[in-house]
Scaffold this motif. Structure first.
Motif, PDB file in Angstrom:
ATOM      1  N   GLN A   1       0.882  -1.207   0.222  1.00  0.00           N
ATOM      2  CA  GLN A   1       0.020   0.006  -0.155  1.00  0.00           C
ATOM      3  C   GLN A   1       0.990   1.272   0.043  1.00  0.00           C
ATOM      4  N   VAL A   2       0.251   2.383  -0.320  1.00  0.00           N
ATOM      5  CA  VAL A   2       1.073   3.605  -0.525  1.00  0.00           C
ATOM      6  C   VAL A   2       1.023   4.274   0.740  1.00  0.00           C
ATOM      7  N   ASN A   3      -0.119   3.940   1.634  1.00  0.00           N
ATOM      8  CA  ASN A   3      -0.257   4.724   2.975  1.00  0.00           C
ATOM      9  C   ASN A   3       0.694   4.284   3.834  1.00  0.00           C
ATOM     10  N   GLU A   4       1.392   2.877   3.772  1.00  0.00           N
ATOM     11  CA  GLU A   4       2.233   2.671   4.673  1.00  0.00           C
ATOM     12  C   GLU A   4       3.568   3.537   4.333  1.00  0.00           C
ATOM     13  N   PHE A   5       3.795   3.674   3.133  1.00  0.00           N
ATOM     14  CA  PHE A   5       4.870   4.491   3.075  1.00  0.00           C
ATOM     15  C   PHE A   5       4.827   6.020   3.437  1.00  0.00           C
ATOM     16  N   LEU A   6       3.654   6.324   2.929  1.00  0.00           N
ATOM     17  CA  LEU A   6       3.191   7.904   3.188  1.00  0.00           C
ATOM     18  C   LEU A   6       3.120   8.408   4.566  1.00  0.00           C
ATOM     19  N   SER A   7       3.295   7.250   5.685  1.00  0.00           N
ATOM     20  CA  SER A   7       2.850   7.597   6.892  1.00  0.00           C
ATOM     21  C   SER A   7       4.312   8.228   7.458  1.00  0.00           C
ATOM     22  N   SER A   8       5.560   8.013   6.943  1.00  0.00           N
ATOM     23  CA  SER A   8       6.797   8.422   7.247  1.00  0.00           C
ATOM     24  C   SER A   8       7.321   9.507   6.312  1.00  0.00           C
ATOM     25  N   GLU A   9       8.179  10.415   6.866  1.00  0.00           N
ATOM     26  CA  GLU A   9       8.730  11.464   6.054  1.00  0.00           C
ATOM     27  C   GLU A   9       9.917  10.707   5.126  1.00  0.00           C
TER      28      GLU A   9
ATOM     29  N   MET B   1       0.097  -1.320  -9.759  1.00  0.00           N
ATOM     30  CA  MET B   1      -0.832  -2.610 -10.128  1.00  0.00           C
ATOM     31  C   MET B   1      -2.238  -2.535  -9.360  1.00  0.00           C
ATOM     32  N   LYS B   2      -2.922  -3.670  -9.360  1.00  0.00           N
ATOM     33  CA  LYS B   2      -4.214  -3.666  -8.827  1.00  0.00           C
ATOM     34  C   LYS B   2      -4.253  -3.316  -7.159  1.00  0.00           C
ATOM     35  N   GLN B   3      -5.304  -2.394  -6.989  1.00  0.00           N
ATOM     36  CA  GLN B   3      -5.431  -2.031  -5.574  1.00  0.00           C
ATOM     37  C   GLN B   3      -7.130  -2.043  -5.433  1.00  0.00           C
ATOM     38  N   ASP B   4      -7.323  -2.175  -4.275  1.00  0.00           N
ATOM     39  CA  ASP B   4      -8.621  -2.132  -3.765  1.00  0.00           C
ATOM     40  C   ASP B   4      -9.353  -0.862  -4.137  1.00  0.00           C
ATOM     41  N   ALA B   5     -10.757  -0.623  -4.113  1.00  0.00           N
ATOM     42  CA  ALA B   5     -11.328   0.793  -4.833  1.00  0.00           C
ATOM     43  C   ALA B   5     -10.853   1.945  -3.820  1.00  0.00           C
ATOM     44  N   ASN B   6     -10.926   1.602  -2.551  1.00  0.00           N
ATOM     45  CA  ASN B   6     -10.552   2.786  -1.726  1.00  0.00           C
ATOM     46  C   ASN B   6      -9.179   3.325  -1.543  1.00  0.00           C
ATOM     47  N   VAL B   7      -8.415   2.070  -1.969  1.00  0.00           N
ATOM     48  CA  VAL B   7      -6.861   2.613  -1.747  1.00  0.00           C
ATOM     49  C   VAL B   7      -6.472   3.105  -3.119  1.00  0.00           C
ATOM     50  N   ALA B   8      -7.209   2.602  -4.238  1.00  0.00           N
ATOM     51  CA  ALA B   8      -6.925   3.266  -5.463  1.00  0.00           C
ATOM     52  C   ALA B   8      -7.261   4.595  -5.516  1.00  0.00           C
ATOM     53  N   ARG B   9      -8.378   5.179  -4.857  1.00  0.00           N
ATOM     54  CA  ARG B   9      -8.672   6.323  -4.866  1.00  0.00           C
ATOM     55  C   ARG B   9      -7.555   7.268  -4.229  1.00  0.00           C
ATOM     56  N   GLU B  10      -7.058   6.744  -2.902  1.00  0.00           N
ATOM     57  CA  GLU B  10      -5.866   7.414  -2.231  1.00  0.00           C
ATOM     58  C   GLU B  10      -4.736   7.603  -3.281  1.00  0.00           C
ATOM     59  N   VAL B  11      -4.228   6.440  -4.122  1.00  0.00           N
ATOM     60  CA  VAL B  11      -3.316   6.418  -4.886  1.00  0.00           C
ATOM     61  C   VAL B  11      -3.431   7.393  -5.824  1.00  0.00           C
ATOM     62  N   ALA B  12      -4.505   7.203  -6.554  1.00  0.00           N
ATOM     63  CA  ALA B  12      -4.970   8.257  -7.680  1.00  0.00           C
ATOM     64  C   ALA B  12      -4.962   9.763  -7.257  1.00  0.00           C
ATOM     65  N   GLN B  13      -5.154  10.010  -6.124  1.00  0.00           N
ATOM     66  CA  GLN B  13      -5.102  11.322  -5.551  1.00  0.00           C
ATOM     67  C   GLN B  13      -3.569  11.677  -5.248  1.00  0.00           C
ATOM     68  N   TYR B  14      -2.880  10.814  -4.639  1.00  0.00           N
ATOM     69  CA  TYR B  14      -1.570  11.307  -4.392  1.00  0.00           C
ATOM     70  C   TYR B  14      -0.454  11.527  -5.710  1.00  0.00           C
ATOM     71  N   LEU B  15      -0.875  10.543  -6.646  1.00  0.00           N
ATOM     72  CA  LEU B  15      -0.211  10.803  -7.983  1.00  0.00           C
ATOM     73  C   LEU B  15      -0.761  11.542  -8.897  1.00  0.00           C
TER      74      LEU B  15
ATOM     75  N   MET C   1      -9.265   2.096 -13.562  1.00  0.00           N
ATOM     76  CA  MET C   1      -8.755   1.064 -14.054  1.00  0.00           C
ATOM     77  C   MET C   1      -7.721   0.492 -13.037  1.00  0.00           C
ATOM     78  N   ILE C   2      -7.294   1.142 -11.969  1.00  0.00           N
ATOM     79  CA  ILE C   2      -6.370   0.478 -11.255  1.00  0.00           C
ATOM     80  C   ILE C   2      -7.251  -0.483 -10.307  1.00  0.00           C
ATOM     81  N   SER C   3      -8.311  -0.112  -9.835  1.00  0.00           N
ATOM     82  CA  SER C   3      -8.872  -1.287  -9.306  1.00  0.00           C
ATOM     83  C   SER C   3      -9.705  -2.301 -10.085  1.00  0.00           C
ATOM     84  N   SER C   4      -9.386  -2.368 -11.350  1.00  0.00           N
ATOM     85  CA  SER C   4      -9.830  -3.326 -12.047  1.00  0.00           C
ATOM     86  C   SER C   4      -8.882  -4.269 -12.914  1.00  0.00           C
ATOM     87  N   PHE C   5      -7.674  -4.051 -12.453  1.00  0.00           N
ATOM     88  CA  PHE C   5      -6.582  -4.559 -13.069  1.00  0.00           C
ATOM     89  C   PHE C   5      -6.405  -6.175 -12.931  1.00  0.00           C
ATOM     90  N   GLY C   6      -6.032  -6.897 -13.923  1.00  0.00           N
ATOM     91  CA  GLY C   6      -5.897  -8.279 -13.575  1.00  0.00           C
ATOM     92  C   GLY C   6      -4.522  -8.616 -13.071  1.00  0.00           C
TER      93      GLY C   6
END
Ligand SMILES: Nc1ncnc2c1ncn2[C@@H]1O[C@H](COP(=O)(O)OP(=O)(O)O)[C@@H](O)[C@H]1O
Ligand SMILES: [Mg+2]
Length: 612
Positions: A532-540, A555-569, A578-583
């Protein structure tokens, strides 16, 4: 209107083919893009339920253009950009430029004569026109007419208005201005379709070849670095993706790459595939393997795989020194080693007595480390790391240089015991030596560096502190090995799977960050994967690591994590879905300049060692 003509023609054709059609209905290509309906409004076209489009034309361009200037437009989802380019004959261009030039010049001259101020805008325009005319006349450049039409799509007018504001913002950042084609939507819309029969002639601009090149919208590009390794195929175009981490600017600002995806998305398979192909292209690779997943791969590639286990010497000595490229040429950086070991001992103290090293202890520890190196004759001079050896072999004498043995934690402990204030510390340090539970780093380095692929298994370290202690030592060892001047020209790669396991320890995260920040200079590529991205984003430091990675594979993420990732990037709505529907194995490969949707493709023979 063109579409009506098309419909009429189609009808005629249908009548002609009536018998055949009633027997077997036939579709032709026009059915594929013929809209359900078509109605023109003042500032929109309606093409069926929930399908509104609004067409804009760019009517102001910036003075300087660069390739990819239109890329940011694709932040908006459901947007199409079409560029019309038409060549203008050279003779016509020179004639027109000359007359324009003359008119500007005479204007300026008149103004000056009337006592007006110098018009710097006109002066610049004259200079630009003159340079352009010369370039065309001497055959260095060509002139074209260009026009950019942008179509926004929305479910309703509100969405169109929102997107319109967004479009204006993006264009304003680039020094461009879009204008809605008021009362001309149908014409502009049809022009924007790929029929080659341009109708909308407003706002044509002339442009030299460089500008024309920048106007080709490359939102969904191919990635094909010359000399890169094959990763897989573009999901849309099916063309192969070749990627070279070390290709450098302007394509990549650094060789670092982060992979994010939920468990089972295909991160490890991706890393193993890249590792195997990078090894084949001559890279030197060190893999940190927290799950014991890479043994098969490393053995297959003829590398060395070792395990860090409690109570067993790992083969890594934290006192190991190498020659670095310093400010004043090659040197042995004893001072940074000294602070590294001091930090290590301090962290150890923090854990065991809940207090780091104190004032007097610090100075004794530093003195002891210094003494240990001095005793072995080791100084900042690179020569001091080696000793002469003479050997007799079959009656002949051979002389040469071998690396000296380094001090060890055991030696340090004995030395600390000689000072009153550090007697307690020496007592505590017993656990770090003599086969006790944390003695993994007490001994002379014995990892075979000729093996270009090295895997370090960290799975069997159960205790949190042990893990932490091991990770910090291993990271510092990797850094000192890879920053060695001898390997400067070589491409090196540090692969860290399940990176969050490392990033959660601040001291380990600092090492990751340092590899990410300083690695480019030493040709080190960091390839790090995390769930997950949040594990990384939690420290400076974690954040810094991600920000340092010029390449990201999402790569594939759960819908709510995908939202966070999309927001951050800062990804578009479409990317998020697309991120939440990747195979498995599919992902979004992003660099500063490119973005491809692709699938990693291991070859048949690679599957044996890339699966878990
Ligand atoms: N590129 C791919 N193509 C097809 N299947 C894949 C691909 N990548 C992964 N898989 C499948 O998904 C499984 C999990 O992949 P893995 O890389 O271990 O996931 P992660 O490390 O993200 O948890 C693999 O065992 C494999 O069966
Ligand atoms: Mg994995």
């Amino acid at each position: 209107m063109a579409i009506e003509n098309v419909k009429k023609k189609k009808k005629e054709k249908e009548v002609a083919q009536k018998d055949e059609r009633s027997f077997m209905p036939r579709r032709d290509i026009i059915d594929l893009f013929l809209p359900d309906a078509f109605e023109e409004g003042k500032d929109y076209v309606y093409t069926g339920p929930g399908k509104y489009a609004r067409v804009y034309v760019i009517d102001k361009y910036p003075r300087k253009m660069h390739v990819g200037i239109l890329n940011d437009l694709f932040e908006i989802d459901n947007i199409s950009v079409s560029t019309y380019i038409e060549n203008v004959p050279d003779a016509q261009v020179v004639k027109k430029l000359t007359s324009k030039l003359v008119s500007y010049q005479s204007n300026m001259y008149m103004k000056l004569k009337r006592g007006n101020m110098i018009d710097y805008g006109s002066q610049q325009a004259v200079a630009d026109l003159d340079a352009m005319r010369e370039a065309v006349q001497t055959n260095r450049d060509r002139m074209s007419y260009v026009q950019i039409l942008i179509t926004l799509w929305g479910k309703n007018m509100e969405e169109l208005d929102q997107k319109g504001e967004w479009l204006e913002d993006i264009c304003a950042r680039k020094g461009m201005r879009p204008r809605v084609c008021i009362y001309d939507q149908a014409k502009a819309y049809i022009t924007s379709l790929p029929y080659k029969n341009i109708k909308y002639m407003d706002n044509m601009r002339n442009a030299v070849t460089g500008v024309v090149a920048s106007l080709v919208p490359i939102g969904n590009t191919e990635m094909s670095h010359p000399g890169g390794i094959y990763l897989g195929n573009n999901l849309y175009t099916n063309s192969p993706v070749f990627f070279d981490s070390f290709i450098g600017p302007p394509l990549l600002t650094n060789p670092m790459m982060a992979i994010f995806g939920m468990a089972g998305a295909g991160k490890s398979v991706t890393m193993k595939t890249i590792a195997a192909r990078a090894a084949a292209s001559g890279e030197w690779i060190i893999i940190l393997d927290p799950e014991n997943e890479y043994e098969n791969l490393i053995k297959h590639l003829g590398g060395q795989y070792f395990e860090i286990k409690s109570g067993e010497f790992s083969g890594i000595n934290p006192f190991e020194l190498d020659i670095e490229d310093g400010d004043k040429g090659q040197e042995v950086n004893i001072y940074s080693k000294l602070s590294e070991i001091r930090e290590l001992i301090s962290m150890f103290c923090e854990k065991f007595r809940e207090e780091p090293l104190r004032g007097q202890e610090i100075s004794i520890v530093e003195e002891v480390i210094n003494t240990l190196y001095t005793r072995k004759g080791i100084t900042r001079d690179p020569e001091s790391l080696y000793r002469e050896v003479r050997e007799e072999l079959h009656g002949k004498f051979f002389t040469g240089k071998v690396k000296k043995e380094m001090p060890t934690l055991s030696e340090m402990r004995v030395e600390l015991n000689n000072y009153e204030p550090t007697k307690g510390l020496a007592e505590m340090m017993k656990i770090l030596v003599d086969g006790r539970s944390l003695s993994m780093f007490d001994g002379q380095t014995k990892i075979d560096l000729r093996k270009r692929i090295i895997g370090i298994n960290l799975k069997h370290l159960t205790d949190e502190f042990m893990k932490f202690f091991a990770v910090v030592n291993v990271m510092s060892w990797i850094w000192s090995r890879f920053s060695n001047w001898k390997f400067k020209a070589m491409h090196k790669r540090v692969i860290v799977d399940e990176g969050w396991l490392f990033a959660k320890y601040p001291h380990a995260a600092v090492f990751l960050e340092s590899i990410a920040r300083r690695g480019r200079k030493y040709r080190i590529s960091l390839l790090i994967a995390s769930q997950q991205v949040n594990e990384f984003l939690s420290s400076e430091s974690g954040k810094a690591v991600i920000n340092q990675c010029a390449t990201k594979f999402i790569m594939k993420q759960d819908a709510n994590v995908a939202r966070e990732v999309a927001q951050y990037l800062v990804l578009s709505e479409a990317c998020k879905e697309m991120i939440s529907s990747f195979g498995q194995g599919e992902g979004l490969l992003m660099t500063d300049t490119d973005l491809v949707v692709m699938k990693m493709i291991p070859f048949d023979f690679e599957w044996d060692y890339v699966t878990t």
